[in-house]
Design an enzyme around this catalytic site. Structure first.
Site, PDB file in Angstrom:
ATOM      1  N   THR A  15       0.844  -1.195   0.000  1.00  0.00           N
ATOM      2  CA  THR A  15       0.000   0.000   0.000  1.00  0.00           C
ATOM      3  C   THR A  15       0.875   1.239   0.000  1.00  0.00           C
ATOM      4  OG1 THR A  15      -1.830   1.113   1.130  1.00  0.00           O
ATOM      5  CG2 THR A  15      -0.180   0.118   2.545  1.00  0.00           C
ATOM      6  N   ASP A  57      -7.396  -5.100   0.745  1.00  0.00           N
ATOM      7  CA  ASP A  57      -8.365  -4.307   0.010  1.00  0.00           C
ATOM      8  C   ASP A  57      -9.577  -4.206   0.910  1.00  0.00           C
ATOM      9  OD1 ASP A  57      -8.673  -2.747  -2.335  1.00  0.00           O
ATOM     10  OD2 ASP A  57     -10.274  -4.087  -2.949  1.00  0.00           O
ATOM     11  N   TYR A  76     -13.814   6.833   5.806  1.00  0.00           N
ATOM     12  CA  TYR A  76     -15.199   6.988   6.262  1.00  0.00           C
ATOM     13  C   TYR A  76     -15.334   6.917   7.788  1.00  0.00           C
ATOM     14  CZ  TYR A  76     -16.236   6.150   1.326  1.00  0.00           C
ATOM     15  OH  TYR A  76     -16.292   6.245  -0.044  1.00  0.00           O
TER      16      TYR A  76
HETATM   17  P1  IMP Z   1      -8.499   0.524  -1.012  1.00  0.00           P
HETATM   18  O1  IMP Z   1      -8.574  -0.669  -0.117  1.00  0.00           O
HETATM   19  O2  IMP Z   1      -7.159   1.169  -0.996  1.00  0.00           O
HETATM   20  O3  IMP Z   1      -9.035   0.253  -2.374  1.00  0.00           O
HETATM   21  O4  IMP Z   1      -9.448   1.674  -0.447  1.00  0.00           O
HETATM   22  C1  IMP Z   1     -10.353   1.467   0.513  1.00  0.00           C
HETATM   23  C2  IMP Z   1     -11.103   2.744   0.836  1.00  0.00           C
HETATM   24  O5  IMP Z   1     -12.126   2.330   1.748  1.00  0.00           O
HETATM   25  C3  IMP Z   1     -10.247   3.770   1.589  1.00  0.00           C
HETATM   26  O6  IMP Z   1      -9.749   4.763   0.748  1.00  0.00           O
HETATM   27  C4  IMP Z   1     -11.256   4.358   2.562  1.00  0.00           C
HETATM   28  O7  IMP Z   1     -11.992   5.370   1.971  1.00  0.00           O
HETATM   29  C5  IMP Z   1     -12.184   3.187   2.851  1.00  0.00           C
HETATM   30  N1  IMP Z   1     -11.745   2.448   4.059  1.00  0.00           N
HETATM   31  C6  IMP Z   1     -11.147   1.235   4.141  1.00  0.00           C
HETATM   32  N2  IMP Z   1     -10.892   0.903   5.414  1.00  0.00           N
HETATM   33  C7  IMP Z   1     -11.306   1.945   6.141  1.00  0.00           C
HETATM   34  C8  IMP Z   1     -11.280   2.204   7.536  1.00  0.00           C
HETATM   35  O8  IMP Z   1     -10.775   1.432   8.383  1.00  0.00           O
HETATM   36  N3  IMP Z   1     -11.802   3.369   7.906  1.00  0.00           N
HETATM   37  C9  IMP Z   1     -12.343   4.268   7.031  1.00  0.00           C
HETATM   38  N4  IMP Z   1     -12.377   4.084   5.739  1.00  0.00           N
HETATM   39  C10 IMP Z   1     -11.857   2.931   5.282  1.00  0.00           C
END
Ligand code: IMP
Length: 200
Positions: A7, A69, A154
């Protein structure tokens, strides 16, 4: 042993590093390596994206890798934003614009219909191959306004079940006790420990 967390999101890395601290690994993010190609997250599920990120990063860096993810599923929105959580409000989306869009879509929707759940899938890969996958889930609801300054994404809108405050109003330690990511990482730690024992 070095473990790469696939990440560039510093917020995620901070949570993952804390949750892995009792394992005999030193965690690095992609920011510690040059030239790692961006992985296109075009899977239709969190698991597909986590597997793709873990396998491709491990193949490229020839290292032991975990990839997460994650996303938020809102019942009233039929599971959206889900896999699109990061880019919910379109190109150039920010945490703020995503939260504003979510509040707009749920305007005047009563508490009983604001159920939501955070999901996290973690894939572990070595030598370019996924060796295990673990999933975590946290149920809750979406508040009527943003509250709290901790966490990320969020968090200021998400009130986990049995609590009267948002994730962003909790300390990181409190969030880590119940979060989707900590549940997924507990499973991932077993996969990592079993795998590490092969090297001993
Ligand atoms: P990705 O996993 O990088 O594709 O993005 C996941 C997206 O989900 C993040 O950019 C956040 O907006 C949201 N997200 C994932 N986990 C959390 C968390 O623990 N708290 C708040 N938002 C989250």
């Amino acid at each position: 042993m070095k473990l790469v967390v696939a990440t560039r999101n510093r917020d995620k890395l901070k949570e993952i590093k804390t949750l892995l601290k009792d394992l005999p690994v030193k965690a690095f993010s992609l920011n510690s390596f040059k030239g790692v190609p961006d992985i296109i997250e075009d899977g239709s599920t969190l698991e597909e994206n986590a597997r793709k990120k873990a396998a491709q990063t491990s193949r490229f860096l020839k290292k032991f890798v975990v990839a997460d993810d994650s996303g938020l599923e809102v019942e009233f929105l039929n599971g959206d934003p889900g896999v699109y959580s990061a880019r919910f409000s379109g190109k150039g989306a920010t945490y703020k614009s995503n939260n504003e869009k979510l509040l707009r879509l749920l305007k005047d929707i009563p508490p009983a219909k604001r159920k939501a759940c955070f999901k996290c899938v973690i894939a572990v890969a070595d030598k370019g191959k996924v060796i295990g996958v673990s999933e975590g889930k946290c149920n809750g609801k979406i508040g009527f306004k943003s509250a709290g300054d901790n966490g990320f994404g969020y968090d200021p809108l998400f009130i986990p079940d049995s609590f009267k405050k948002t994730f962003a109003q909790m300390s990181q330690a409190q969030k880590n006790k119940i979060s989707h990511r900590s549940i997924a990482l507990a499973g991932a730690k077993k996969i990592i420990s079993n795998h590490l024992s092969l090297y001993l």
